[in-house]
Scaffold this motif. Structure first.
Motif, short mmCIF file in Angstrom:
data_model
loop_
_atom_site.label_atom_id
_atom_site.label_comp_id
_atom_site.label_asym_id
_atom_site.label_seq_id
_atom_site.Cartn_x
_atom_site.Cartn_y
_atom_site.Cartn_z
N ASN A 73 -5.22 -39.10 25.48
CA ASN A 73 -5.80 -40.25 24.81
C ASN A 73 -6.49 -39.85 23.51
O ASN A 73 -5.92 -39.99 22.45
CB ASN A 73 -6.78 -40.95 25.76
N SER A 75 -8.89 -40.79 21.03
CA SER A 75 -8.65 -41.70 19.91
C SER A 75 -8.92 -41.08 18.54
O SER A 75 -8.34 -41.50 17.55
CB SER A 75 -9.46 -42.98 20.07
N TRP A 133 -16.43 -39.95 35.67
CA TRP A 133 -15.51 -40.32 34.58
C TRP A 133 -14.31 -41.10 35.15
O TRP A 133 -13.95 -42.15 34.62
CB TRP A 133 -15.04 -39.06 33.84
N ASP A 137 -16.76 -44.34 34.09
CA ASP A 137 -16.89 -44.20 32.63
C ASP A 137 -15.60 -44.45 31.87
O ASP A 137 -15.60 -45.11 30.84
CB ASP A 137 -17.47 -42.83 32.26
N SER A 138 -14.48 -43.95 32.37
CA SER A 138 -13.21 -44.12 31.67
C SER A 138 -12.68 -45.54 31.76
O SER A 138 -11.74 -45.90 31.06
CB SER A 138 -12.16 -43.15 32.20
N SER A 142 -15.38 -49.74 26.20
CA SER A 142 -15.32 -48.85 25.03
C SER A 142 -14.16 -47.86 25.15
O SER A 142 -13.59 -47.43 24.15
CB SER A 142 -16.63 -48.08 24.88
N GLN A 143 -13.78 -47.51 26.36
CA GLN A 143 -12.66 -46.58 26.58
C GLN A 143 -11.33 -47.31 26.67
O GLN A 143 -10.32 -46.84 26.17
CB GLN A 143 -12.90 -45.78 27.87
N THR A 144 -11.32 -48.46 27.31
CA THR A 144 -10.05 -49.16 27.54
C THR A 144 -9.58 -49.96 26.34
O THR A 144 -8.43 -50.40 26.32
CB THR A 144 -10.15 -50.07 28.78
#
Length: 181
Positions: A73, A75, A133, A137-138, A142-144
Motif C-alpha cells: 500500500n 500511499s 494494526w 488501525d488499518s 484514514s487508511q481505507t
C-alpha cells in the motif's frame, strides 16, 4: 507461450490478506520482477527506512521496468503513479479476523525466519502493535480512503478478492491462463 494481457500489476489490501504470496505467484508465472514495499519500508532488524529513500527506490523501479508486480500500500510511495500505470489492480479485501488468522498462520510457517518479502533479519513476528494494526488501525477511514480512491477512479482495472475461495480461484485461473505451454 500465451499472450500476456497484464504487464504492470499492483497488489494492495490489508495486512495478512496474502498480498506477497499472490504477488510472488504472478511474478513467477509472468516472469516479471516483483517489488515488495515492505522490503522497501523496513531496513534490517525492523528499522524503518526514511521516506525519501523509499520514494527513490519505488520511482527507480517504475522507471527501469516495463513490466512489474508491486506488492503493498504505502500511499507516499508513488501510489497515484502506480495506480495510473497498472494494467491490473488487485485489492485483497479479506475481513479483519481472516487477516489475523492468516498472520498467525504465517508466523508459525516462518517461525525464526525472515520472509522473502521482508528486509534482512526482519524475523517473522506478531506483536500487540501488529494485531492492533490488523484488527483496528488499518481499517480506519484514514487508511481505507486509498482503497476507496482506487476503486472509484480505476474500477475498470480492479479485481477484489474477499475470501480464501476467491483467492484460490484467482490463483488457479491465473496460472492456467498465463503459464507457458
Amino acid at each position: 507461450m500465451k499472450s500476456n494481457k497484464f504487464s504492470k500489476i499492483m497488489v494492495i489490501g490489508f495486512s495478512g490478506s496474502g498480498k506477497s504470496t499472490i504477488s510472488k505467484m504472478i511474478s513467477n508465472t509472468l516472469n516479471i520482477p516483483v517489488l515488495y514495499l515492505d522490503k522497501v519500508h523496513w531496513l534490517e532488524n525492523w528499522v524503518e527506512n526514511d521516506k525519501e529513500s523509499e520514494c527513490k527506490i519505488v520511482s527507480d523501479f517504475l522507471e527501469n521496468n516495463d513490466s512489474w508486480v508491486i506488492d503493498g500500500n504505502y500511499s507516499h510511495m508513488s501510489y497515484n503513479k502506480r495506480l495510473e500505470s497498472a494494467d491490473l489492480i488487485i485489492f485483497m479485501n479479506f475481513n479483519r479476523f481472516n487477516c489475523l488468522f492468516r498472520a498467525f498462520k504465517r508466523l508459525f510457517e516462518n517461525r525464526g525466519k525472515t520472509r522473502e518479502s521482508m528486509a534482512d533479519n526482519c524475523v517473522e513476528k506478531v506483536d500487540f502493535e501488529f494485531i492492533k494494526w490488523i484488527l483496528w488501525d488499518s481499517r480506519q477511514k484514514s487508511q481505507t480512503n486509498n482503497y476507496k480512491y482506487a476503486l472509484e477512479n480505476y474500477r475498470d482495472k480492479v479485481i477484489i478478492i474477499k475470501n480464501q475461495k476467491e483467492y484460490d480461484d484467482f490463483i488457479d485461473n491465473f496460472k492456467v491462463k498465463y503459464q507457458a505451454f
